[in-house]
Design an enzyme around this catalytic site. Structure first.
Site, PDB file in Angstrom:
ATOM      1  N   ILE A 117       0.911  -1.156   0.000  1.00 15.75           N
ATOM      2  CA  ILE A 117       0.000   0.000   0.000  1.00 15.75           C
ATOM      3  C   ILE A 117       0.946   1.201   0.000  1.00 15.75           C
ATOM      4  O   ILE A 117       1.884   1.263   0.803  1.00 15.75           O
ATOM      5  CB  ILE A 117      -0.955   0.008   1.221  1.00 15.75           C
ATOM      6  CG1 ILE A 117      -1.878   1.226   1.192  1.00 15.75           C
ATOM      7  CG2 ILE A 117      -0.240  -0.099   2.543  1.00 15.75           C
ATOM      8  CD1 ILE A 117      -3.024   1.152   2.235  1.00 15.75           C
ATOM      9  N   SER A 118       0.752   2.125  -0.932  1.00 16.06           N
ATOM     10  CA  SER A 118       1.703   3.233  -1.080  1.00 16.06           C
ATOM     11  C   SER A 118       1.726   4.099   0.178  1.00 16.06           C
ATOM     12  O   SER A 118       0.758   4.150   0.936  1.00 16.06           O
ATOM     13  CB  SER A 118       1.328   4.109  -2.270  1.00 16.06           C
ATOM     14  OG  SER A 118       1.377   3.361  -3.457  1.00 16.06           O
ATOM     15  N   GLN A 119       2.848   4.793   0.343  1.00 14.18           N
ATOM     16  CA  GLN A 119       3.011   5.746   1.448  1.00 14.18           C
ATOM     17  C   GLN A 119       1.945   6.851   1.308  1.00 14.18           C
ATOM     18  O   GLN A 119       1.722   7.348   0.195  1.00 14.18           O
ATOM     19  CB  GLN A 119       4.412   6.331   1.329  1.00 14.18           C
ATOM     20  CG  GLN A 119       4.788   7.276   2.426  1.00 14.18           C
ATOM     21  CD  GLN A 119       6.237   7.742   2.263  1.00 14.18           C
ATOM     22  OE1 GLN A 119       6.983   7.235   1.424  1.00 14.18           O
ATOM     23  NE2 GLN A 119       6.608   8.716   3.058  1.00 14.18           N
TER      24      GLN A 119
END
Ligand code: SAM
Length: 218
Positions: free
Chosen positions: A67-69
């Site tokens: 899950i992206s930052q």
């Protein structure tokens, strides 16, 4: 599958703090910050890791993906200048978090993921949370021509080049946001389609994404 989603004062408080962290890091678009403040990011994590959900970090979601930052999600979203009703194509559904942010901004979201496990998880979890993008399973490196044109296209995996096929799926005035580089680091690129055959490209900051894998990619 039984879900147990709780969003109490602890998570809501952590979300508010995350919004302030993003503001300090330079995210200025209040609508984007408001969307980050609304989407319960901990729902994308196993309960064991809820204490990690509102840190400004990427996190593994299984199948070798992340899950992206939050900063990266907010940064890319800000570049899209989403207007209510925009048709937005997202390439790389992953956890589905980015889709929720786009939906909070009033976009109509088309999202495509190449990994079946992730696709199958998001088609269950997002509607359960009340978020309803149009889900697709397949190689998004060629875009999604059957529903084109899009006002905005966001690629959430690192590409080796800007695929021509994606550019052709933008409306005139449409914006593509895509990280481009090698496996280790990519520059965020925005391309604005200013005319039928005119594209204005801007190169921005450096990021590190998982690779975009497919016909027009790695
Ligand atoms: N947007 C996601 C989120 O909010 O969690 C993060 C996405 S993750 C950094 C990148 C995703 O792109 C992975 O799930 C990966 O499987 C997917 N991906 C890579 N190549 C793809 C392709 N050609 N078409 C569709 N999805 C792709």
């Amino acid at each position: 599958m039984a879900y147990k989603f709780v969003d109490n004062y602890r998570e809501r408080g952590a979300r508010k703090q995350l919004v302030e962290v993003l503001r300090k890091r330079g995210i200025a678009d209040e609508a984007v910050l408001k969307a980050v403040g609304k989407v319960p990011r901990h729902f994308f994590f196993d309960e064991t890791f809820w204490n990690q959900a509102y840190r400004d970090i990427a996190f593994p979601i299984g199948d070798g993906q992340t899950i992206s930052q939050p900063y990266t999600v907010a940064y890319q979203t800000e570049l899209l200048h989403i207007k209510k009703g925009d048709r937005v194509l997202e390439i790389g559904t992953g956890s589905g978090y980015q889709s929720c942010i786009l939906l909070e901004l009033g976009a109509e979201v088309y999202t495509i993921e190449r990994q079946r496990n992730l696709y199958e998880r998001t088609i269950k979890v997002l509607p359960y949370m009340g978020y309803k993008p149009h889900f697709f399973l397949g190689d998004g490196s060629k875009g999604l021509p059957q529903y084109a044109p899009y006002h905005k296209i966001i690629v959430t995996a690192g590409a080796p080049f800007v695929p021509d096929l994606m550019l052709k799926q933008l409306t005139i005035g449409g914006i593509l946001v895509i990280p481009v580089g090698d496996e280790k680091s990519q520059k965020m690129i925005t391309v604005i389609r200013s005319g039928e055959n005119d594209f204005d490209k801007i190169e921005l900051d450096t990021f590190r994404f998982v690779p975009l894998v497919g016909d027009q990619a790695w």
